[in-house]
Motif scaffolding. Structure first.
Motif, PDB file in Angstrom:
ATOM      1  N   ILE A 154       0.893  -1.182  -0.161  1.00 30.86           N
ATOM      2  CA  ILE A 154       0.077  -0.057   0.041  1.00 30.86           C
ATOM      3  C   ILE A 154       0.941   1.478  -0.013  1.00 30.86           C
ATOM      4  N   LEU A 155       0.284   2.418  -0.305  1.00 34.59           N
ATOM      5  CA  LEU A 155       0.845   3.705  -0.345  1.00 34.59           C
ATOM      6  C   LEU A 155      -0.025   4.408   0.497  1.00 34.59           C
ATOM      7  N   VAL A 156       0.412   5.089   1.555  1.00 39.29           N
ATOM      8  CA  VAL A 156      -0.223   5.792   2.722  1.00 39.29           C
ATOM      9  C   VAL A 156       0.139   7.381   2.567  1.00 39.29           C
ATOM     10  N   TYR A 157      -0.622   8.113   2.585  1.00 37.11           N
ATOM     11  CA  TYR A 157       0.120   9.631   2.900  1.00 37.11           C
ATOM     12  C   TYR A 157      -1.124  10.304   3.623  1.00 37.11           C
ATOM     13  N   GLY A 158      -0.608  11.367   4.249  1.00 33.72           N
ATOM     14  CA  GLY A 158      -1.533  12.219   5.021  1.00 33.72           C
ATOM     15  C   GLY A 158      -1.028  13.693   5.424  1.00 33.72           C
ATOM     16  N   SER A 159      -1.710  14.579   5.976  1.00 35.63           N
ATOM     17  CA  SER A 159      -1.159  15.889   6.193  1.00 35.63           C
ATOM     18  C   SER A 159      -0.368  15.973   7.417  1.00 35.63           C
ATOM     19  N   ILE A 160       0.313  16.802   7.166  1.00 38.26           N
ATOM     20  CA  ILE A 160       1.661  17.171   8.354  1.00 38.26           C
ATOM     21  C   ILE A 160       1.006  18.202   9.274  1.00 38.26           C
ATOM     22  N   VAL A 161       0.736  17.873  10.630  1.00 37.07           N
ATOM     23  CA  VAL A 161       0.476  18.708  11.597  1.00 37.07           C
ATOM     24  C   VAL A 161       1.674  19.121  12.454  1.00 37.07           C
ATOM     25  N   LEU A 162       2.502  18.006  13.059  1.00 37.29           N
ATOM     26  CA  LEU A 162       3.784  18.200  13.567  1.00 37.29           C
ATOM     27  C   LEU A 162       4.795  17.164  13.120  1.00 37.29           C
ATOM     28  N   SER A 163       5.926  17.636  12.362  1.00 37.89           N
ATOM     29  CA  SER A 163       6.656  16.779  11.744  1.00 37.89           C
ATOM     30  C   SER A 163       7.242  15.834  12.433  1.00 37.89           C
ATOM     31  N   LYS A 164       7.028  14.689  11.904  1.00 40.44           N
ATOM     32  CA  LYS A 164       7.572  13.310  12.718  1.00 40.44           C
ATOM     33  C   LYS A 164       6.865  12.909  13.923  1.00 40.44           C
ATOM     34  N   ARG A 165       5.854  13.750  14.291  1.00 39.04           N
ATOM     35  CA  ARG A 165       5.205  13.549  15.609  1.00 39.04           C
ATOM     36  C   ARG A 165       3.468  13.301  15.246  1.00 39.04           C
ATOM     37  N   LYS A 166       2.913  14.140  14.579  1.00 39.48           N
ATOM     38  CA  LYS A 166       1.563  14.007  14.359  1.00 39.48           C
ATOM     39  C   LYS A 166       1.135  14.331  12.875  1.00 39.48           C
ATOM     40  N   TYR A 167       0.243  13.399  12.289  1.00 44.26           N
ATOM     41  CA  TYR A 167       0.017  13.386  10.878  1.00 44.26           C
ATOM     42  C   TYR A 167      -1.869  13.266  11.137  1.00 44.26           C
ATOM     43  N   ARG A 168      -2.352  13.655  10.163  1.00 44.94           N
ATOM     44  CA  ARG A 168      -3.853  13.487  10.209  1.00 44.94           C
ATOM     45  C   ARG A 168      -4.494  13.273   8.672  1.00 44.94           C
ATOM     46  N   SER A 169      -5.871  13.033   8.475  1.00 42.62           N
ATOM     47  CA  SER A 169      -6.111  12.687   6.998  1.00 42.62           C
ATOM     48  C   SER A 169      -5.507  11.622   6.525  1.00 42.62           C
ATOM     49  N   GLN A 170      -5.118  10.603   6.923  1.00 40.40           N
ATOM     50  CA  GLN A 170      -4.849   9.495   6.386  1.00 40.40           C
ATOM     51  C   GLN A 170      -5.569   8.801   5.277  1.00 40.40           C
ATOM     52  N   HIS A 171      -4.764   8.387   4.021  1.00 38.76           N
ATOM     53  CA  HIS A 171      -5.283   7.922   2.848  1.00 38.76           C
ATOM     54  C   HIS A 171      -4.369   6.738   2.597  1.00 38.76           C
ATOM     55  N   ILE A 172      -5.021   5.782   2.141  1.00 39.37           N
ATOM     56  CA  ILE A 172      -4.513   4.445   1.910  1.00 39.37           C
ATOM     57  C   ILE A 172      -5.013   3.983   0.626  1.00 39.37           C
ATOM     58  N   ILE A 173      -3.763   3.603  -0.404  1.00 42.66           N
ATOM     59  CA  ILE A 173      -4.041   3.327  -1.758  1.00 42.66           C
ATOM     60  C   ILE A 173      -3.304   2.019  -2.134  1.00 42.66           C
ATOM     61  N   PRO A 174      -4.061   1.083  -2.193  1.00 42.74           N
ATOM     62  CA  PRO A 174      -3.482  -0.298  -2.682  1.00 42.74           C
ATOM     63  C   PRO A 174      -2.697  -0.088  -3.856  1.00 42.74           C
ATOM     64  N   LEU A 175      -1.639  -0.934  -3.781  1.00 44.60           N
ATOM     65  CA  LEU A 175      -0.564  -0.579  -4.757  1.00 44.60           C
ATOM     66  C   LEU A 175      -0.956  -1.209  -6.180  1.00 44.60           C
ATOM     67  N   GLU A 176      -1.531  -2.383  -6.057  1.00 49.22           N
ATOM     68  CA  GLU A 176      -2.234  -2.890  -7.377  1.00 49.22           C
ATOM     69  C   GLU A 176      -2.951  -2.195  -8.181  1.00 49.22           C
ATOM     70  N   GLU A 177      -3.243  -1.029  -7.594  1.00 53.91           N
ATOM     71  CA  GLU A 177      -4.289  -0.158  -8.519  1.00 53.91           C
ATOM     72  C   GLU A 177      -3.472   1.123  -8.828  1.00 53.91           C
ATOM     73  N   VAL A 178      -2.395   1.108  -8.574  1.00 51.78           N
ATOM     74  CA  VAL A 178      -1.439   2.165  -8.849  1.00 51.78           C
ATOM     75  C   VAL A 178      -0.810   1.994 -10.253  1.00 51.78           C
ATOM     76  N   THR A 179      -0.858   3.313 -10.957  1.00 52.10           N
ATOM     77  CA  THR A 179       0.137   3.493 -12.198  1.00 52.10           C
ATOM     78  C   THR A 179       0.723   4.839 -12.061  1.00 52.10           C
ATOM     79  N   LEU A 180       1.985   4.922 -12.495  1.00 50.51           N
ATOM     80  CA  LEU A 180       2.911   6.285 -12.483  1.00 50.51           C
ATOM     81  C   LEU A 180       2.998   6.669 -13.541  1.00 50.51           C
ATOM     82  N   GLU A 181       2.969   8.019 -13.594  1.00 45.36           N
ATOM     83  CA  GLU A 181       3.181   8.961 -14.874  1.00 45.36           C
ATOM     84  C   GLU A 181       4.456   9.801 -14.801  1.00 45.36           C
TER      85      GLU A 181
END
Length: 279
Positions: free
Chosen positions: A61-88
């Protein structure tokens, strides 16, 4: 590399640290066989402007989110299964460097790294994980991708009628099919796009005509699917004023709290590495 890290204590600690940073608002990430391969800050091109986002690359999976405090707190987690991903990969310009597009059936967006080296590291690691995941699941690479939204600042006029000029009173809308920035008059219709949402979404006039024609052709080939008193090709189409589906995306509702984020100039010229990959 993945097999070696799968059952190690250091991998478990890394994943636990990510879960801790997202807190109760995030989903559990620890699963048997899951490995955290890399992490770092990328800029993500959102509707209104490019914003910093923390990204974590796992072997599945690829996970991303917003930075509240660097390396301490993140929010709005999004999870993307890698089998669905294409890069351009995207071409370089004076204003936009080290960019590539992450494409899936539900959402596509552009990100950029702090350096050419980091960009290539991200792309090569993601593509290798996608290859392994497709091999493990027996799935074929995805061929249908959602259109990325064109940023608001890219145009001051409607990209369909080219007549309406946007202002504080005349707001921008986005077609969910093509991603164009359009005015209200050119995006009055809704159409059901099952890959994106269970409810009809705003589409521009051109996409609506194309979708309705495609639906009509499908129904003519397979009659009997439609609602009584309604043309079959209009099943799933809705006309009317704007509804909740046209609100800003999650990224644009999150506010401006982006933690210890520097300016874009510092991000690209600081010489600091913003990404790390584990081995």
């Amino acid at each position: 590399m993945v097999d070696y890290l799968a059952n190690t204590e250091i991998n478990s600690q890394r994943i636990a640290a990510v879960e801790s940073c997202f807190g109760a608002s995030g989903q559990p990430l620890a699963l048997p066989g899951r490995v955290l391969l890399g992490e770092g800050v990328l800029t993500k091109e959102c509707r209104k402007k490019a914003k910093p986002r923390i990204f974590f690359l796992f072997n599945d999976i690829l996970v991303y989110g917003s930075i509240v405090l660097s390396k301490r707190k993140y929010r709005s987690q999004h999870i993307i299964p890698l089998e669905e991903v294409t890069l351009e990969p995207l071409p370089e310009t004076l204003q936009a460097k080290n960019r590539w597009m992450i494409k899936t059936a539900k959402k596509s967006f552009v990100v950029s790294a702090a350096s050419t080296t980091e960009r290539q590291e991200w792309i090569s690691h993601i593509e290798e994980c996608v290859r392994r995941q497709l091999l493990a699941t027996g799935r074929q690479p995805s061929t249908e991708h959602a259109a990325p939204w064109i940023p608001d600042k890219a145009t001051d006029i409607c990209m369909r009628c080219t007549q309406t000029r946007f202002s504080a009173l005349t707001r921008r809308h986005h077609c969910r099919k093509c991603g164009f920035v359009v005015c209200a008059e050119c995006s009055r219709q809704r159409f059901l796009l099952p890959r994106l949402s269970p409810k009809p979404l705003r589409v521009c006039s051109l996409c609506y005509r194309e979708l309705a024609a495609q639906k009509r052709q499908e129904e003519e080939e397979e009659p009997g699917v439609g609602s009584p008193g309604q043309p079959a090709y209009l099943a799933g189409a809705v006309c009317g004023a704007s509804s909740g589906d046209d609100e800003d995306s999650d990224e644009d509702r999150e506010g401006s709290g982006d933690g210890d984020w520097p300016s874009r100039v510092e991000f690209y010229s600081s010489g600091v590495s913003w990404s790390a990959f584990h081995s």
